[in-house]
Enzyme design. Structure first.
Site, short mmCIF file in Angstrom:
data_model
loop_
_atom_site.label_atom_id
_atom_site.label_comp_id
_atom_site.label_asym_id
_atom_site.label_seq_id
_atom_site.Cartn_x
_atom_site.Cartn_y
_atom_site.Cartn_z
N ASP A 172 49.31 1.20 27.69
CA ASP A 172 49.44 2.15 26.58
C ASP A 172 48.82 3.52 26.84
O ASP A 172 49.09 4.46 26.10
CB ASP A 172 48.80 1.57 25.31
CG ASP A 172 49.47 0.29 24.84
OD1 ASP A 172 50.62 0.05 25.25
OD2 ASP A 172 48.84 -0.47 24.08
N ALA A 182 59.43 -7.98 24.35
CA ALA A 182 59.39 -8.56 25.68
C ALA A 182 59.19 -7.50 26.76
O ALA A 182 58.62 -7.77 27.82
CB ALA A 182 60.67 -9.34 25.95
N GLU A 231 14.33 7.92 5.06
CA GLU A 231 13.22 8.12 4.13
C GLU A 231 12.60 9.51 4.22
O GLU A 231 12.43 10.17 3.16
CB GLU A 231 12.14 7.04 4.35
CG GLU A 231 12.61 5.63 4.06
CD GLU A 231 13.11 4.91 5.30
OE1 GLU A 231 12.87 3.69 5.41
OE2 GLU A 231 13.74 5.58 6.16
N ALA A 275 54.07 -7.02 20.70
CA ALA A 275 54.97 -6.14 21.46
C ALA A 275 56.26 -6.88 21.73
O ALA A 275 56.32 -8.12 21.64
CB ALA A 275 54.31 -5.71 22.77
N CYS A 321 10.39 1.35 8.38
CA CYS A 321 9.76 1.05 9.67
C CYS A 321 8.25 1.25 9.58
O CYS A 321 7.76 2.10 8.86
CB CYS A 321 10.37 1.88 10.79
SG CYS A 321 10.11 3.66 10.64
#
Length: 365
Positions: A202, A166, A54, A164, A77
């Protein structure tokens, strides 16, 4: 709701989305000041949560704000925080009318902003695009009402639900279009969350790349013992992009000190049996200010959140490849014996993204 009000509110919502994921713990609010059918001021919550929308829109409008209508995507607010109340700024600027979707759920504000405006002679209209605004502010509203962040669980899987092979190979099941979409979703989230297994397998960076964001999402790892590589990407970049570690009371003290020395923030959480209690994890993240969590697994963490009924939205990508029964499932064991015990989600979107299918679901209840 007039078409004009709807159009200007849609514009304000679009402005608020510009910093979604960068304003926590504050909501990302948009504001449009309109006088005689012309936009004279625009603003949105700045990265870090301040300044608010604002006062920025009012500063741009200047004297043109007098007698104008302010379209704000959340009740202005009304309390003194680090900045003065936005209601005071709107009143001082001479705004004649304020249009908003609904009250702010924060008990410091709830209804008080609207009441202050009306007491000053400002016309207030609510209910405009409330459903759309609710989706945009869902993280802020969840944290205020429930004390925890809103959780979106993302899974990218094969046609037969595998994440994924195996041997653990998973890069890449989905194509470049899906990966770009995920980076955009990260950019609009306060934090990206994964389990320790994903970090070990990863070595991810978990950043939003190619999105031009000024504030990267927090990288959250859920790891009871903080058994994570100290030479991995997260460890090497913890001082540049925040790394928060949710750990158990039995995490070794030397490991805690090592990660703190690297710049990570440690959040102690309760145990539930031999695992971290997922409710305790989310409560800790909510207390730390986070409102929107984008969880990217892996399967064990995803299953834990599902079992605890803490997944608010599910985002799935299905790729045109089959990995077979020996592949790793997208979810760990849920302990479901009867179909009636499974959590149900309601479909809200499905479409092609590159060569993959995106499907999004929310709680059915």
């Amino acid at each position: 709701m007039s078409p004009t009000d709807r159009a200007f509110m849609a514009h304000a919502l679009g402005l608020g989305r510009r910093t979604m994921g960068q304003t926590w713990p504050n909501p990302s609010v948009g504001c449009v000041i309109v006088r005689e059918g012309r936009v004279v001021g625009r603003g949105w919550t700045a990265p870090g949560g301040r300044p608010h929308a604002e006062p920025q829109a009012l500063a741009q409008a200047g004297e043109a704000a007098r007698g104008a209508t302010a379209y704000v995507t959340l009740e202005p607010c009304a309390h003194h925080g680090l900045t003065p109340p936005c209601t005071d700024a709107l009143i001082a600027a001479g705004v004649a009318r304020v249009v908003a979707p609904f009250p702010d759920s924060d008990p410091r504000v709830f209804g008080r902003g609207f009441a202050a405006l009306r007491a000053a002679g400002v016309a207030v209209e609510t209910g405009v695009m409330a459903e759309e605004a609710g989706r945009d502010h869902v993280g802020f509203l969840t944290r205020v009402r429930m004390g925890r962040p809103h959780v979106t669980l993302k899974l990218a899987a094969s046609l037969d639900g595998r994440i994924a092979t195996a041997t653990g190979e998973s890069q890449w099941i989905t194509g470049t279009g899906a990966r770009a979409y995920v980076h955009a979703a990260r950019a609009q989230s306060d934090a990206v969350m994964v389990g320790a297994g994903t970090v070990r397998a990863d070595d991810p960076s978990l950043t939003a790349r190619g999105m031009g964001v000024s504030r990267q999402p927090v990288r959250v790892v859920v790891s009871r013992l903080i058994d994570l590589p100290l030479m991995g990407q997260l460890a090497r970049t913890a001082r540049d992009v925040p790394v928060w570690l949710c750990h158990g009371p039995d995490a070794p003290s030397e490991t805690r000190r090592a990660w703190q020395g690297l710049g990570a923030k440690l959040l102690p959480c309760r145990l539930s049996g031999r695992q971290l209690d997922p409710g305790s994890v989310l409560d800790a993240l909510g207390q730390a200010g986070l409102t929107r969590i984008f969880c990217e697994g892996g399967g064990a963490l995803a299953a834990t959140l599902m079992q605890a009924d803490l997944v608010d939205e599910f985002m799935g990508f299905t790729a045109g490849v089959a990995l077979g029964a020996e592949g790793r499932p997208s979810l760990g064991a849920l302990g479901i014996d009867r179909l009636a015990e499974a959590h149900r989600f309601a479909l809200i979107e499905t479409r092609a993204v590159g060569g993959d299918i995106l499907h999004r679901w929310v709680r059915a209840d």
